[in-house]
Design an enzyme around this catalytic site. Structure first.
Site, mmCIF file in Angstrom:
data_model
loop_
_atom_site.group_PDB
_atom_site.id
_atom_site.type_symbol
_atom_site.label_atom_id
_atom_site.label_comp_id
_atom_site.label_asym_id
_atom_site.label_seq_id
_atom_site.Cartn_x
_atom_site.Cartn_y
_atom_site.Cartn_z
ATOM 1 N N PHE A 71 6.177 -6.139 9.772
ATOM 2 C CA PHE A 71 5.524 -6.357 8.478
ATOM 3 C C PHE A 71 4.019 -6.587 8.664
ATOM 4 O O PHE A 71 3.187 -5.946 8.038
ATOM 5 C CB PHE A 71 6.192 -7.567 7.805
ATOM 6 C CG PHE A 71 5.738 -7.818 6.398
ATOM 7 C CD1 PHE A 71 6.133 -6.980 5.372
ATOM 8 C CD2 PHE A 71 4.936 -8.907 6.095
ATOM 9 C CE1 PHE A 71 5.722 -7.208 4.060
ATOM 10 C CE2 PHE A 71 4.519 -9.148 4.787
ATOM 11 C CZ PHE A 71 4.921 -8.304 3.772
ATOM 12 N N ASN A 117 -11.673 7.346 -24.449
ATOM 13 C CA ASN A 117 -10.739 8.316 -23.867
ATOM 14 C C ASN A 117 -10.530 9.477 -24.842
ATOM 15 O O ASN A 117 -10.522 10.642 -24.440
ATOM 16 C CB ASN A 117 -9.376 7.694 -23.556
ATOM 17 C CG ASN A 117 -9.392 6.671 -22.427
ATOM 18 O OD1 ASN A 117 -8.565 5.774 -22.388
ATOM 19 N ND2 ASN A 117 -10.346 6.819 -21.508
ATOM 20 N N VAL A 147 -10.480 2.108 -10.419
ATOM 21 C CA VAL A 147 -10.127 0.865 -9.722
ATOM 22 C C VAL A 147 -8.649 0.898 -9.315
ATOM 23 O O VAL A 147 -8.287 0.522 -8.193
ATOM 24 C CB VAL A 147 -10.423 -0.367 -10.619
ATOM 25 C CG1 VAL A 147 -10.020 -1.651 -9.931
ATOM 26 C CG2 VAL A 147 -11.889 -0.403 -10.997
ATOM 27 N N ALA A 163 -22.086 17.508 -6.282
ATOM 28 C CA ALA A 163 -22.026 16.588 -5.136
ATOM 29 C C ALA A 163 -20.817 15.651 -5.274
ATOM 30 O O ALA A 163 -20.136 15.337 -4.292
ATOM 31 C CB ALA A 163 -23.313 15.770 -5.059
ATOM 32 N N LYS A 172 6.893 -9.023 12.823
ATOM 33 C CA LYS A 172 5.878 -8.260 13.570
ATOM 34 C C LYS A 172 5.636 -6.911 12.893
ATOM 35 O O LYS A 172 4.500 -6.492 12.704
ATOM 36 C CB LYS A 172 6.334 -8.060 15.016
ATOM 37 C CG LYS A 172 5.268 -7.379 15.848
ATOM 38 C CD LYS A 172 5.370 -7.673 17.310
ATOM 39 C CE LYS A 172 6.637 -7.097 17.866
ATOM 40 N NZ LYS A 172 6.869 -7.409 19.245
ATOM 41 N N ARG A 230 -6.922 3.546 -8.665
ATOM 42 C CA ARG A 230 -6.777 4.464 -7.525
ATOM 43 C C ARG A 230 -7.073 3.727 -6.219
ATOM 44 O O ARG A 230 -6.385 3.920 -5.218
ATOM 45 C CB ARG A 230 -7.732 5.650 -7.674
ATOM 46 C CG ARG A 230 -7.250 6.657 -8.689
ATOM 47 C CD ARG A 230 -8.277 7.764 -8.849
ATOM 48 N NE ARG A 230 -7.815 8.791 -9.761
ATOM 49 C CZ ARG A 230 -8.626 9.475 -10.557
ATOM 50 N NH1 ARG A 230 -9.931 9.225 -10.565
ATOM 51 N NH2 ARG A 230 -8.140 10.419 -11.340
ATOM 52 N N TYR A 290 -16.753 5.419 -5.131
ATOM 53 C CA TYR A 290 -15.433 4.836 -4.840
ATOM 54 C C TYR A 290 -15.530 3.873 -3.661
ATOM 55 O O TYR A 290 -14.882 2.823 -3.650
ATOM 56 C CB TYR A 290 -14.397 5.940 -4.572
ATOM 57 C CG TYR A 290 -13.722 6.434 -5.833
ATOM 58 C CD1 TYR A 290 -12.512 5.912 -6.243
ATOM 59 C CD2 TYR A 290 -14.326 7.406 -6.631
ATOM 60 C CE1 TYR A 290 -11.894 6.348 -7.411
ATOM 61 C CE2 TYR A 290 -13.722 7.849 -7.802
ATOM 62 C CZ TYR A 290 -12.502 7.312 -8.189
ATOM 63 O OH TYR A 290 -11.896 7.730 -9.351
ATOM 64 N N GLN A 327 -8.922 3.539 -14.383
ATOM 65 C CA GLN A 327 -8.482 4.658 -13.539
ATOM 66 C C GLN A 327 -9.000 4.575 -12.094
ATOM 67 O O GLN A 327 -8.209 4.593 -11.152
ATOM 68 C CB GLN A 327 -8.930 5.969 -14.197
ATOM 69 C CG GLN A 327 -8.598 7.202 -13.412
ATOM 70 C CD GLN A 327 -8.615 8.461 -14.270
ATOM 71 O OE1 GLN A 327 -7.565 9.028 -14.551
ATOM 72 N NE2 GLN A 327 -9.796 8.897 -14.684
ATOM 73 N N PHE A 378 -23.153 16.633 -10.307
ATOM 74 C CA PHE A 378 -21.782 16.974 -10.681
ATOM 75 C C PHE A 378 -21.080 17.648 -9.501
ATOM 76 O O PHE A 378 -19.944 17.319 -9.158
ATOM 77 C CB PHE A 378 -21.809 17.915 -11.895
ATOM 78 C CG PHE A 378 -20.449 18.187 -12.453
ATOM 79 C CD1 PHE A 378 -19.816 17.297 -13.309
ATOM 80 C CD2 PHE A 378 -19.771 19.348 -12.099
ATOM 81 C CE1 PHE A 378 -18.543 17.545 -13.810
ATOM 82 C CE2 PHE A 378 -18.496 19.604 -12.588
ATOM 83 C CZ PHE A 378 -17.887 18.699 -13.450
ATOM 84 N N GLU A 424 -14.426 -1.080 -14.500
ATOM 85 C CA GLU A 424 -14.365 0.323 -14.062
ATOM 86 C C GLU A 424 -15.584 0.688 -13.215
ATOM 87 O O GLU A 424 -16.659 0.070 -13.331
ATOM 88 C CB GLU A 424 -14.267 1.231 -15.302
ATOM 89 C CG GLU A 424 -14.177 2.730 -15.042
ATOM 90 C CD GLU A 424 -13.053 3.156 -14.076
ATOM 91 O OE1 GLU A 424 -12.957 2.585 -12.962
ATOM 92 O OE2 GLU A 424 -12.301 4.087 -14.417
HETATM 93 O O1 F6P Z 1 -12.159 8.570 -18.124
HETATM 94 C C1 F6P Z 1 -11.711 7.282 -17.903
HETATM 95 C C2 F6P Z 1 -12.384 6.686 -16.700
HETATM 96 O O2 F6P Z 1 -11.840 5.405 -16.503
HETATM 97 C C3 F6P Z 1 -13.914 6.595 -16.782
HETATM 98 O O3 F6P Z 1 -14.394 5.444 -17.443
HETATM 99 C C4 F6P Z 1 -14.303 6.639 -15.339
HETATM 100 O O4 F6P Z 1 -15.652 6.978 -15.126
HETATM 101 C C5 F6P Z 1 -13.347 7.681 -14.838
HETATM 102 O O5 F6P Z 1 -12.138 7.466 -15.535
HETATM 103 C C6 F6P Z 1 -13.091 7.598 -13.363
HETATM 104 O O6 F6P Z 1 -12.362 8.723 -12.978
HETATM 105 P P1 F6P Z 1 -13.039 9.869 -12.114
HETATM 106 O O7 F6P Z 1 -13.505 9.173 -10.875
HETATM 107 O O8 F6P Z 1 -11.930 10.859 -11.884
HETATM 108 O O9 F6P Z 1 -14.193 10.459 -12.878
#
Ligand code: F6P
Length: 401
Positions: free
Chosen positions: A28, A186, A318, A274, A26, A320, A290, A316, A272, A250
């Site tokens: 879990f 990167n 995805v 916003a 339960k 998150r 997101y 990164q 930027f 991504e």
């Molecule tokens: O910089 C690497 C990366 O994976 C980008 O391709 C992507 O837009 C970004 O990170 C996502 O991170 P943030 O949401 O912090 O900009």
């Protein structure tokens, strides 16, 4: 002409009543469902019939608490975690909550042995219960055989909850998460794109099989990647079955794809700002937010629940979102978490939550972490450890290569 949402989740109030023989099951199921709802932005709260001192809360008070809570804005699901409740108590609860226009759904999770008694007797009495103007909504799941019995499940929210519960694999398993190795983009501080790995990223790809084998031993594993080159190159040397998901690509930066944060700040200053103000909801022009990523990866999460050991190599943003699901990270905070390159994260679901282990390699990589309010990349993001980075445990294993 106006379109009316007939069965949206907005106006539905649902009381989910957990019935299990085993307290651990339960606990879990309740914590998993709460996390899942939170991740989908469905407002949900657990109600128990004991307070924190273990003193019993009277039935009438419990009902009042639930009904009062449902009067608050955007409240959708109350999970009732009660002691000694049986499916045959269903009609009593159903008729009480129905007076307040709250639906009930009983989720019974029982061993196959127990099913003969629990299934036949109460269900017969429930269906023949004269007080019920409408049959009870319930789902009975048999633990070992995974058989299910579903009765009167009629709206989208209930179906979604049942589908989720059905997919949960209660076996011990771990999930490993990794970003792709450092990529050429990167190094150039560019976002998005489909570039290949840098030489250091390739070293990480070569190290990964050893790192994983040390972790997993002989146990089976499946590797999931996105469809982008950098994740596939990272998975290249892993001797396991691989599956590439488009849903793991991504976050789509739309018109900003291929730009640096500095270029975005110069060319799209309002966007930027916003994005910094509400990073979770901000949707790139022609791209995604997101919140969009969470929606698109929901099938991945569902499948992840069904699977045993899985290694996910993705990106990164995805990662998150996946991490936020497992660690119950609030939406406003999840886009700001640090998920460094060349670090393997191990998640092990337990009855009380998820145990996290971070395995950091000694292969250097650039940072890709942009701080709020600036277009600069932070050089040492590991110092920015979020409070969700190591809820239970953090291990740093330096791998010599
Ligand atoms: O910089 C690497 C990366 O994976 C980008 O391709 C992507 O837009 C970004 O990170 C996502 O991170 P943030 O949401 O912090 O900009």
């Amino acid at each position: 002409m106006t379109l009316k949402i007939v069965d949206g989740m907005e106006n539905k109030k649902l009381c989910l009543i957990m019935v299990t023989e085993d307290e651990r099951d339960k606990c879990f199921l309740t914590q998993k469902l709460t996390r899942y709802m939170g991740w989908l932005a469905i407002r949900c709260k657990v109600f128990k019939d004991r307070d924190i001192q273990g003193i019993e809360i009277k039935f009438d008070d419990l009902v009042t608490n639930v009904c009062e809570w449902f009067k608050e804005e955007h409240t959708t699901v109350a999970i009732l975690d009660l002691e000694n409740i049986k499916l045959s108590d269903g009609p009593k609860y159903d008729s009480i909550f129905r007076r307040d226009h709250i639906d009930t759904l009983f989720v019974e999770y029982i061993g196959d042995e127990a099913n003969q008694d629990t299934l036949s007797t109460p269900l017969e009495s429930i269906t023949s219960n004269k007080e019920l103007t409408d049959p009870l909504s319930y789902v009975v799941l048999r633990k070992e055989s995974k058989d299910i019995l579903v009765n009167k499940v009629e709206n989208y929210l209930q179906t979604r909850i049942i589908f989720y519960v059905l997919n949960i694999n209660m076996e011990n398993k771990s999930i490993w998460l990794s970003r792709h190795g450092e990529s050429v983009f990167n190094l150039e501080e560019k976002i998005g794109g489909d570039s290949s790995l840098s030489p250091r990223g390739q070293k990480y790809a070569q190290l990964l099989p050893d790192l994983i084998t040390k972790e997993i031993g002989e146990s089976p594993l499946i590797v999931w990647t996105s469809t982008l080159r950098r994740t596939q190159e990272t998975a290249k040397y892993l001797p396991y079955k691989k599956l590439a998901w488009k849903a793991l690509d991504e976050l789509d930066a739309g018109v900003c794809d291929g730009m640096t944060y500095k270029e975005i700040e110069e060319e799209y200053p309002e966007d930027f700002k916003a994005r910094d103000d509400d990073k979770y909801q901000y949707r790139y022009r022609g791209g995604e937010s997101y919140a969009d990523v969470v929606n698109r990866i929901e099938p991945v999460i569902m499948e992840l629940e069904r699977q045993e050991n899985v290694l996910i190599i993705t990106h990164q943003a995805v990662l998150r979102c996946i991490y936020a699901y497992f660690m119950n990270v609030p939406q406003g905070e999840s886009p700001w978490m640090t998920i460094p390159l060349h670090t393997l994260i191990k998640l092990t679901p337990t009855t009380d939550g998820v145990k996290v282990t971070r395995i950091k390699t000694d292969i250097p990589a650039v940072s890709t972490y942009k701080e709020k309010g600036s277009s600069d990349i932070t050089s040492n993001p590991s110092n920015l450890s979020s409070k969700y980075a190591n809820i239970l445990e953090e291990v740093s294993t330096i791998q010599k290569i």
